[in-house]
Structures are given as structure tokens and as C-alpha cells.
Design an enzyme around this catalytic site. Structure first.
Site, PDB file in Angstrom:
ATOM      1  N   TYR A  16     -77.491 -96.097 -36.065  1.00  0.00           N
ATOM      2  CA  TYR A  16     -77.805 -96.840 -34.840  1.00  0.00           C
ATOM      3  C   TYR A  16     -77.527 -96.072 -33.547  1.00  0.00           C
ATOM      4  O   TYR A  16     -77.774 -96.578 -32.463  1.00  0.00           O
ATOM      5  CB  TYR A  16     -77.030 -98.172 -34.840  1.00  0.00           C
ATOM      6  CG  TYR A  16     -77.434 -99.074 -35.990  1.00  0.00           C
ATOM      7  CD1 TYR A  16     -78.712 -99.609 -36.044  1.00  0.00           C
ATOM      8  CD2 TYR A  16     -76.549 -99.376 -37.010  1.00  0.00           C
ATOM      9  CE1 TYR A  16     -79.098-100.421 -37.100  1.00  0.00           C
ATOM     10  CE2 TYR A  16     -76.920-100.192 -38.082  1.00  0.00           C
ATOM     11  CZ  TYR A  16     -78.194-100.706 -38.113  1.00  0.00           C
ATOM     12  OH  TYR A  16     -78.583-101.516 -39.150  1.00  0.00           O
ATOM     13  N   HIS A  93     -86.346-103.398 -32.433  1.00  0.00           N
ATOM     14  CA  HIS A  93     -85.360-102.924 -33.412  1.00  0.00           C
ATOM     15  C   HIS A  93     -85.064-101.467 -33.139  1.00  0.00           C
ATOM     16  O   HIS A  93     -85.992-100.683 -32.864  1.00  0.00           O
ATOM     17  CB  HIS A  93     -85.867-103.094 -34.849  1.00  0.00           C
ATOM     18  CG  HIS A  93     -86.127-104.515 -35.183  1.00  0.00           C
ATOM     19  ND1 HIS A  93     -85.103-105.401 -35.396  1.00  0.00           N
ATOM     20  CD2 HIS A  93     -87.278-105.213 -35.261  1.00  0.00           C
ATOM     21  CE1 HIS A  93     -85.626-106.599 -35.623  1.00  0.00           C
ATOM     22  NE2 HIS A  93     -86.937-106.514 -35.532  1.00  0.00           N
TER      23      HIS A  93
HETATM   24  O1  CA2 Z   1     -82.690-101.746 -36.202  1.00  0.00           O
HETATM   25  C1  CA2 Z   1     -82.293-102.777 -35.666  1.00  0.00           C
HETATM   26  O2  CA2 Z   1     -82.203-102.910 -34.448  1.00  0.00           O
HETATM   27  C2  CA2 Z   1     -81.815-103.934 -36.548  1.00  0.00           C
HETATM   28  O3  CA2 Z   1     -82.218-105.139 -35.916  1.00  0.00           O
HETATM   29  C3  CA2 Z   1     -80.304-103.819 -36.608  1.00  0.00           C
HETATM   30  C4  CA2 Z   1     -79.665-104.855 -37.517  1.00  0.00           C
HETATM   31  C5  CA2 Z   1     -80.315-104.859 -38.890  1.00  0.00           C
HETATM   32  O4  CA2 Z   1     -79.794-105.919 -39.678  1.00  0.00           O
HETATM   33  C6  CA2 Z   1     -81.822-105.000 -38.795  1.00  0.00           C
HETATM   34  O5  CA2 Z   1     -82.359-104.944 -40.098  1.00  0.00           O
HETATM   35  C7  CA2 Z   1     -82.428-103.913 -37.933  1.00  0.00           C
HETATM   36  C8  CA2 Z   1     -78.173-104.563 -37.696  1.00  0.00           C
HETATM   37  C9  CA2 Z   1     -77.403-104.550 -36.422  1.00  0.00           C
HETATM   38  C10 CA2 Z   1     -76.004-104.120 -36.744  1.00  0.00           C
HETATM   39  O6  CA2 Z   1     -75.625-103.148 -35.812  1.00  0.00           O
HETATM   40  C11 CA2 Z   1     -74.550-102.384 -36.096  1.00  0.00           C
HETATM   41  C12 CA2 Z   1     -74.234-101.418 -35.170  1.00  0.00           C
HETATM   42  C13 CA2 Z   1     -73.169-100.586 -35.406  1.00  0.00           C
HETATM   43  C14 CA2 Z   1     -72.413-100.740 -36.553  1.00  0.00           C
HETATM   44  C15 CA2 Z   1     -72.717-101.685 -37.467  1.00  0.00           C
HETATM   45  C16 CA2 Z   1     -73.786-102.533 -37.235  1.00  0.00           C
END
Ligand code: CA2
Length: 138
Positions: A16, A93
């Protein structure tokens, strides 16, 4: 912004990125100012709170940019809220949900979205603001 996005830049950086949610907010606020739109930036880990935010947007905001995070793939309630308010919506996303696990390939909320930006990192939020400004100008 949906669940766990408050952890942005603190964990899972390879997936991310290194930018924190606070930094994404600052970047969005300054870009919004530059292109002449007003925005509010919000995050919640709670599905019902996101539904309430969407309901309260009616008559207050002209557009919604949403990264519903994990709820993207599960939430009929968020989809129904977006369909109910009928506010132009762009889905964002950070990652490309189509080259990840199969369960991420389906977005329930896309049905309510004018467009989707995914896989372009946190810059997708800035692109969504530009697109929203274009949509609202028309
Ligand atoms: O790619 C994206 O923006 C998502 O929406 C992010 C979500 C995921 O469940 C989607 O499938 C795609 C997850 C967000 C969690 O973000 C984190 C950031 C740092 C550490 C852990 C989780």
C-alpha cells in the site's frame, strides 16, 4: 475511506506504499484547493458509520470519492446507501484489485460508481478529485 486505511504507511508498505492517511488527506486538501473544490476527508473502520456518512452527504456534498477498502467486496449496505443518495461517486483503490486474490476482483459498490480508479497508488485519490471536478463542471 474504509477499514484499516488508517494503517496506511505504517504496515504492509510493499502493498500500500509509504504514504500515511494523514499525508493523503493533506495532499487531497491542497489539490482540492488548487482546483477550486471544497472537500472533507473521512475514514471509519465501522460499516454503519460509513453508511451514515453517505446518507448525511445528501444535500451537503456534490460528489463522493470512496475507497471502501475491505467493505468494497462485501457491503450491500454501502452500495444501497450510495444508490439511495444518488450523488456522483468515484470508487478508488490503491492497489489493482483485479490482479490480487479472486475475492477482491468483485466490487459490490461499483454498481453505484460513475468510474473506478485502481492500481495507481494513493495518486488515485488526486486523479479522482480531478475527474470529480470535471464531472461536476458539466
Ligand atoms: O487497494 C485498495 O485500496 C483496497 O481498497 C485496500 C483494502 C483492501 O481490502 C481492498 O481489497 C483494496 C485494504 C485496506 C487496508 O489498508 C492497510 C494499509 C496498511 C496496512 C494494512 C492495511
Amino acid at each position: 475511506n474504509g477499514p484499516n486505511l488508517n494503517l496506511l504507511g505504517e504496515r504492509e508498505e510493499s502493498k500500500y506504499g509509504k504514504t500515511t492517511l494523514d499525508e493523503v488527506e493533506k495532499n487531497c486538501l491542497s489539490h482540492a484547493k488548487k482546483i477550486g473544490i471544497g472537500i472533507e476527508f473521512k475514514q471509519s473502520n465501522i460499516e454503519g458509520e460509513i453508511v451514515t456518512m453517505i446518507q448525511k452527504a445528501k444535500g451537503v456534498f456534490d460528489g463522493i470519492v470512496i475507497n471502501a477498502a475491505g467493505y468494497t467486496h462485501t457491503s450491500v449496505a454501502i452500495l444501497d446507501a450510495l444508490l439511495a443518495v444518488k450523488i456522483p461517486t468515484i470508487e478508488v483503490h490503491i492497489t489493482n484489485i483485479h490482479n490480487r486474490e479472486d475475492f477482491r476482483k468483485k466490487s459490490l459498490i461499483s454498481r453505484a460508481a460513475k468510474g473506478i480508479i485502481c492500481g495507481l497508488g494513493v495518486n488515485g485519490y488526486i486523479m479522482a478529485l480531478d475527474s470529480m471536478e470535471e464531472i461536476l463542471k458539466k
